[in-house]
Design an enzyme around this catalytic site. Structure first.
Site, PDB file in Angstrom:
ATOM      1  N   HIS A  33       0.946  -1.264   0.124  1.00 26.70           N
ATOM      2  CA  HIS A  33      -0.061  -0.111  -0.035  1.00 26.70           C
ATOM      3  C   HIS A  33       0.882   1.264  -0.107  1.00 26.70           C
ATOM      4  O   HIS A  33       0.994   1.936   1.130  1.00 26.70           O
ATOM      5  CB  HIS A  33      -0.906  -0.070   1.227  1.00 26.70           C
ATOM      6  CG  HIS A  33      -1.705  -1.307   1.180  1.00 26.70           C
ATOM      7  ND1 HIS A  33      -2.661  -1.501   2.264  1.00 26.70           N
ATOM      8  CD2 HIS A  33      -1.856  -2.089   0.463  1.00 26.70           C
ATOM      9  CE1 HIS A  33      -3.089  -2.906   2.172  1.00 26.70           C
ATOM     10  NE2 HIS A  33      -2.911  -2.998   0.979  1.00 26.70           N
TER      11      HIS A  33
HETATM   12  C1  LIG Z   1       0.012  -9.295  -2.208  1.00 23.23           C
HETATM   13  C2  LIG Z   1      -0.593  -7.901  -2.199  1.00 23.23           C
HETATM   14  C3  LIG Z   1      -1.931  -7.689  -1.636  1.00 23.23           C
HETATM   15  C4  LIG Z   1      -2.683  -6.595  -1.897  1.00 23.23           C
HETATM   16  N1  LIG Z   1      -3.888  -6.670  -1.223  1.00 23.23           N
HETATM   17  C5  LIG Z   1      -4.651  -5.883  -1.202  1.00 23.23           C
HETATM   18  C6  LIG Z   1      -5.913  -5.563  -0.749  1.00 23.23           C
HETATM   19  O1  LIG Z   1      -6.522  -6.673  -0.015  1.00 23.23           O
HETATM   20  N2  LIG Z   1      -6.943  -4.411  -0.511  1.00 23.23           N
HETATM   21  C7  LIG Z   1      -6.437  -3.422  -1.551  1.00 23.23           C
HETATM   22  O2  LIG Z   1      -7.249  -2.454  -1.388  1.00 23.23           O
HETATM   23  N3  LIG Z   1      -5.251  -3.465  -2.176  1.00 23.23           N
HETATM   24  C8  LIG Z   1      -4.368  -4.537  -2.077  1.00 23.23           C
HETATM   25  N4  LIG Z   1      -3.016  -4.735  -2.876  1.00 23.23           N
HETATM   26  C9  LIG Z   1      -2.916  -3.292  -3.473  1.00 23.23           C
HETATM   27  C10 LIG Z   1      -3.573  -3.541  -4.779  1.00 23.23           C
HETATM   28  O3  LIG Z   1      -2.985  -4.797  -5.650  1.00 23.23           O
HETATM   29  C11 LIG Z   1      -3.321  -2.233  -5.639  1.00 23.23           C
HETATM   30  O4  LIG Z   1      -3.765  -1.200  -4.921  1.00 23.23           O
HETATM   31  C12 LIG Z   1      -3.868  -2.181  -6.952  1.00 23.23           C
HETATM   32  O5  LIG Z   1      -3.595  -3.329  -7.862  1.00 23.23           O
HETATM   33  C13 LIG Z   1      -3.357  -0.912  -7.881  1.00 23.23           C
HETATM   34  O6  LIG Z   1      -3.771  -0.909  -9.269  1.00 23.23           O
HETATM   35  P1  LIG Z   1      -2.780  -0.177 -10.034  1.00 23.23           P
HETATM   36  O7  LIG Z   1      -3.587  -0.150 -11.689  1.00 23.23           O
HETATM   37  O8  LIG Z   1      -2.301   1.197  -9.666  1.00 23.23           O
HETATM   38  O9  LIG Z   1      -1.396  -1.130 -10.298  1.00 23.23           O
HETATM   39  P2  LIG Z   1      -1.335  -2.666 -10.696  1.00 23.23           P
HETATM   40  O10 LIG Z   1      -2.651  -3.227 -10.440  1.00 23.23           O
HETATM   41  O11 LIG Z   1      -0.179  -3.241 -10.058  1.00 23.23           O
HETATM   42  O12 LIG Z   1      -0.965  -2.561 -12.129  1.00 23.23           O
HETATM   43  C14 LIG Z   1       0.146  -1.941 -12.675  1.00 23.23           C
HETATM   44  C15 LIG Z   1       0.812  -2.373 -13.967  1.00 23.23           C
HETATM   45  O13 LIG Z   1       1.585  -1.765 -14.594  1.00 23.23           O
HETATM   46  C16 LIG Z   1       2.762  -2.276 -15.128  1.00 23.23           C
HETATM   47  N5  LIG Z   1       3.839  -1.272 -15.335  1.00 23.23           N
HETATM   48  C17 LIG Z   1       4.391  -0.746 -14.435  1.00 23.23           C
HETATM   49  N6  LIG Z   1       5.436   0.267 -14.742  1.00 23.23           N
HETATM   50  C18 LIG Z   1       5.467   0.014 -16.377  1.00 23.23           C
HETATM   51  C19 LIG Z   1       5.987   0.660 -17.191  1.00 23.23           C
HETATM   52  N7  LIG Z   1       7.079   1.567 -17.155  1.00 23.23           N
HETATM   53  N8  LIG Z   1       5.727   0.246 -18.401  1.00 23.23           N
HETATM   54  C20 LIG Z   1       4.942  -0.634 -18.721  1.00 23.23           C
HETATM   55  N9  LIG Z   1       4.053  -1.376 -17.642  1.00 23.23           N
HETATM   56  C21 LIG Z   1       4.269  -0.992 -16.477  1.00 23.23           C
HETATM   57  C22 LIG Z   1       3.093  -3.296 -14.080  1.00 23.23           C
HETATM   58  O14 LIG Z   1       3.627  -4.291 -14.462  1.00 23.23           O
HETATM   59  C23 LIG Z   1       1.633  -3.617 -13.547  1.00 23.23           C
HETATM   60  O15 LIG Z   1       1.175  -4.692 -14.345  1.00 23.23           O
HETATM   61  C24 LIG Z   1      -2.305  -5.547  -2.388  1.00 23.23           C
HETATM   62  C25 LIG Z   1      -1.243  -5.867  -3.320  1.00 23.23           C
HETATM   63  C26 LIG Z   1      -0.435  -7.118  -3.044  1.00 23.23           C
HETATM   64  C27 LIG Z   1       0.956  -7.034  -3.852  1.00 23.23           C
END
Ligand SMILES: Cc1cc2nc3c(=O)[nH]c(=O)nc-3n(C[C@H](O)[C@H](O)[C@H](O)COP(=O)(O)OP(=O)(O)OC[C@H]3O[C@@H](n4cnc5c(N)ncnc54)[C@H](O)[C@@H]3O)c2cc1C
Ligand code: SF4
Lengths: 588, 233
Positions: free
Chosen positions: A517
């Site tokens: 987080h």
């Molecule tokens: C083990 C674990 C448990 C979690 N449990 C919870 C929970 O219970 N509740 C909760 O609210 N949140 C939880 N989270 C957090 C939650 O997963 C994230 O808040 C959420 O996935 C964020 O969404 P996002 O789209 O910002 O990023 P993500 O879903 O991580 O997606 C980002 C993507 O961008 C890609 N990327 C990054 N940089 C680049 C680049 N330069 N070029 C191309 N691609 C790139 C990455 O590879 C990734 O696939 C948890 C996270 C983890 C790791």
């Protein structure tokens, strides 16, 4: 020489939760959309299939679904006097990689922040006077809960969240969270059943006059079909949820909720193994022209022109890309000026383990969001002036897994090896439960992100540097939670109870997993001097750049972030669709 | 492989073959059809560990999770094979980790893995250092000491009484961590032979489906483990 690809209307950097949401919303407008994902492609079949997925060593311990530090990491130090060192092997947080991002292997705990959290600085000042410490840089969100409510609702109905409403349009509903901000309707699915640990906790909490309710989670309690005709089937409580992809189409994930429908759209395309290196700006710096990415298959740099660039790369990576691309002024803690990297924050948790030698918890029966919660010590319910800290926590008890390498609770004083250890694992496995406090974390001048002067990533770019340590305010918050939890634990009469709460002076330790987080660094606000993006998540200086994700949080909420991340993404999508597309310009 | 004087795990070998016979012959007849018994640890040809390293690992894990008392030990569960396989693979090479310099191996342990060495290199370099310390302090290399002295020596290693070089500082931590991993990981990784560790503690392994048991509060789950490759115990 970089190859140049055909221009797209929108390029999304990263294909996790926020990439999928923005992709769908803007593809529905008929735009040509391209999502660039640096990781591999992955889908429920074949990548998350039973039984190969439920492998503790491969995914739980060796972190098979996470970003490999070898391919990209950051450096960390506790304060400005320390030399930052690379985060070489993952521990405290676990950035995701591949299609679906961390949304494939999250726990699914899904929340909306409490009402005080949207205007935390003014709420605190108005209610408690001048108590905010000088180095604490908390600030208000530039939008209200009422404005966001329809977007929280949308995310919950797309993702497929199970839960029990506690406040529907101001009417308190028995059995739900009476302290939650009012919701316009119930959750899309009824709550999940809790295992024995959550039941015991809920009963004990109720007996003490607290208000227990089932954990709200992106785990299907029944069959469900969302607005895109995407289906979820009821969860098996398989006990391989957090850190694992779901083999059962039961966990809310970008794949299960959105991506499979999005892939069918002709105007949507995604490319994997496409690592975005930077956002390219026009010579006057006022707009982005597209992005440059490294095509790992062709082993070359590619320029991808686009009308709109949306960073959907996870909070830390969004900030890194902004720093590398010259979007927004980098933050300088010495002058407190600049905005990118400012107000980085994290999460502070603590808890008790309770041992009951004659009870069977069957710890392997679990989901990522199992159990019962209370919010009696949430922010809205705490007198900041009286208690001497700003913050709050929700409490939860609910086992997520009984995987024995990682989840072997043993009484303190048990030898860590030898005959004593072996005897103890036989005696105690399955006979303990946990109660956790999941606490907020404020933002501070000293906790921030910038570029590292020494270490480079494999593409030769400066790594991002995190300067972060626990601060007295938040440690006081978590100690407060301990003092309140102790009597509840005693009332449950365990054979043994032991606590795991950080104490004053605790230093940030990168080794044990805490949470993923990571928030802030590109926060949303009304003032371009203290925020990197405006209320529509639009970069102040480049109007065709939008930045999604928890990097927008001015300080971290007491809850898991993704409910807010999803709500903000739908909020921004609506304003891009309705206000920006007809007339591209700075929206503020 | 040479016979190691004083190797406490020999008792372990006997116990292992007895336990194996029980599994193959009586407990679960299905087992025998599924998988032939693997080669005895004494015959096993390590993939990456040299004989002296193998001897150390055999002796050390036999103390970290001993055979005596209830429940299987690290020898019966073939933990040394797991460790050899892991060190020969991506983990041993730190294939996923960022390993570029500059390194500050002496940094506070709170700052994580900072040695320039991979896990395999840590084993390779720490074992002779530790053996030398055992020789100076207790008169023999670790594998040749009696069990009680081995326990003492491991305690010293854990407490870092010998002030091991900073770049080898994580040795005890990974040795113990890898031992427990080998004990509890799916048997396809070479350890947890016959799922004995799972059976001992009551973990059902790769069953992964408990919907009907969620509300059976405080009632012990009745089924034993299955493995990813389909073994049943
Ligand atoms: C083990 C674990 C448990 C979690 N449990 C919870 C929970 O219970 N509740 C909760 O609210 N949140 C939880 N989270 C957090 C939650 O997963 C994230 O808040 C959420 O996935 C964020 O969404 P996002 O789209 O910002 O990023 P993500 O879903 O991580 O997606 C980002 C993507 O961008 C890609 N990327 C990054 N940089 C680049 C680049 N330069 N070029 C191309 N691609 C790139 C990455 O590879 C990734 O696939 C948890 C996270 C983890 C790791
Ligand atoms: S616990 Fe449920 S939602 Fe989570 S991975 Fe298992 S089956 Fe899927």
């Amino acid at each position: 020489m970089a190859r140049t690809e055909k221009k797209k209307n929108v390029v999304l950097v990263g294909f996790g939760w926020t990439g999928a949401i923005l992709g769908m919303e803007l593809a529905n407008e008929g735009l040509e959309i391209l999502a660039l994902e640096r990781g591999h492609d992955q889908a429920t079949v074949p990548d998350f299939q039973y039984p190969n997925m439920i492998d503790e060593l491969k995914y739980g311990v060796r972190l098979g679904m996470m970003q490999k530090p070898r391919n990209g990491t950051l450096t960390i130090r506790r304060d400005q006097n320390e030399t930052a060192l690379p985060y070489r092997s993952l521990g405290t947080f676990l950035p995701g990689i591949g299609v679906g991002g961390a949304g494939t292997h999250w726990n699914g705990l899904n929340w909306r922040p409490m009402q005080s959290e949207y205007h935390l600085r003014s709420y605190t000042e108005e209610k408690f006077g001048n108590i905010i410490p000088e180095d604490m840089t908390i600030q208000d969100y530039p939008m209200s809960y009422a404005e966001l409510e329809p977007h929280f609702d949308r995310f919950e109905y797309v993702a497929g969240i199970s839960g029990q409403a506690g406040n529907v349009n101001g009417k308190i509903v028995e059995g739900g969270n009476p302290f939650e901000a009012p919701r316009s309707r119930d959750y899309p699915m009824p709550p999940m059943h809790s295992t024995w640990d959550g039941k015991k906790f809920g009963d004990a909490a109720k007996a003490m006059g607290y208000h227990p309710f089932p954990s709200p989670g992106g785990i299907a309690s029944k069959d469900y079909v969302n607005e895109y005709n995407m289906q979820m089937g009821p969860c098996n409580h398989c006990g391989f949820c957090e850190r694992f992809g779901c083999y059962n189409y039961s966990k809310s994930s970008p794949q299960t909720a959105i991506i499979d429908a999005l892939k069918r759209k002709k105007n949507f395309e995604y490319r994997t193994h496409a690592d975005v290196l930077r956002v390219e700006l026009a010579p006057d710096g006022k707009t982005a022209t597209g992005v440059t990415y490294y095509d790992e298959k062709a082993q070359e740099e590619v320029f991808q022109p686009a009308d709109i660039v949306i960073l959907t790369a996870f909070s830390l990576h969004n900030v890194h890309l902004m720093l590398l691309s010259g979007i927004g002024k980098p933050y300088d803690p010495n002058t407190n000026e600049g905005v990118v990297g400012r107000n980085y924050s994290y999460q502070l948790t603590g808890g008790y383990t309770l041992f009951f030698k004659d009870e069977n918890f069957n710890p392997f029966i679990g989901t990522g969001a199992n159990g019962m919660c209370i919010d009696d010590f949430g922010m809205d319910n705490i007198d900041f002036a009286k208690e001497g800290f700003i913050g709050g926590a929700y409490w939860r008890s609910g086992q997520t897994n009984g995987q024995p390498i990682r989840s072997m609770g043993l009484p303190a004083g048990t030898p860590s090896w030898g005959a004593g250890w072996k005897k103890a694992i036989g005696e105690w496995y399955g006979h303990s439960m946990n109660i956790g406090a999941h606490g907020s974390l404020m933002s501070y001048r000293g906790n921030y992100l910038d570029l590292d002067p020494t270490y480079k990533d494999p593409r030769g770019r400066a790594m991002m540097r995190m300067t972060f340590n626990w601060q007295p305010n938040d440690l006081k918050m978590i100690q407060f939670m301990k003092s309140k939890m102790e009597p509840l634990v005693k009332s449950m009469n365990p054979d043994i109870a032991q606590d795991g709460f950080k104490k004053d002076g605790a230093m940030f330790d990168v080794r044990p997993y805490q949470t993923t987080h990571n928030t802030g660094g590109a926060v949303t606000g009304d003032d371009p001097k203290t925020s990197a993006i405006n209320r529509y998540l639009q970069a102040w200086d480049q109007h065709n750049v939008f930045v999604m994700g928890a990097s927008a949080f001015p300080q971290n909420t007491q809850y898991n972030p993704t409910g807010m991340v999803g709500g903000l993404a739908y909020w921004a999508a609506e304003h891009i669709r309705k206000d920006y597309l007809p007339n591209p310009r700075p929206l503020v | 492989m040479r016979d190691l004087p004083g190797l406490p795990s020999r008792r372990g070998f006997l116990k292992a073959s007895a336990a194996t016979a029980a599994i193959a012959g009586i407990a679960v007849p299905a087992k025998a059809e599924q998988k032939p018994e693997p080669v005895a640890l004494t015959e096993y040809k390590p993939i990456c560990l040299k004989p002296s390293e193998w001897a150390f690992v055999m002796a050390a894990v036999a103390r970290l999770i001993p055979s005596e008392g209830e429940g299987p030990g690290a020898i019966e569960t073939r933990v040394p094979v797991f460790i050899d396989m892991q060190l020969a693979g991506d983990y041993g090479r730190a294939a996923d980790w960022y390993m570029e310099g500059p390194h500050d191996a002496a940094a506070s342990p709170l700052r994580g893995w900072q040695t320039p060495l991979t896990p395999l290199e840590v084993y390779q370099q720490a074992i002779p250092v530790f053996d030398e310390w055992c020789k100076v302090t207790h008169g023999k290399i670790f594998a040749e000491l009696d069990a009680a002295t081995q326990d003492k020596a491991l305690t010293s290693l854990q407490k870092d009484e010998m002030k091991i070089r900073p770049d080898l500082r994580e040795f005890f931590t990974i040795l113990l961590g890898n031992t427990k991993e080998g004990y509890f990981a799916d048997p396809m990784y070479g350890g947890n032979h016959g799922m004995q560790a799972w059976t001992y503690i009551g973990f059902p392994g790769a069953r992964g489906s408990y919907r009907e048991w969620v509300l059976k509060h405080n009632v012990k789950y009745p089924l034993g483990p299955v493995s990813i490759s389909g073994e049943r115990a």
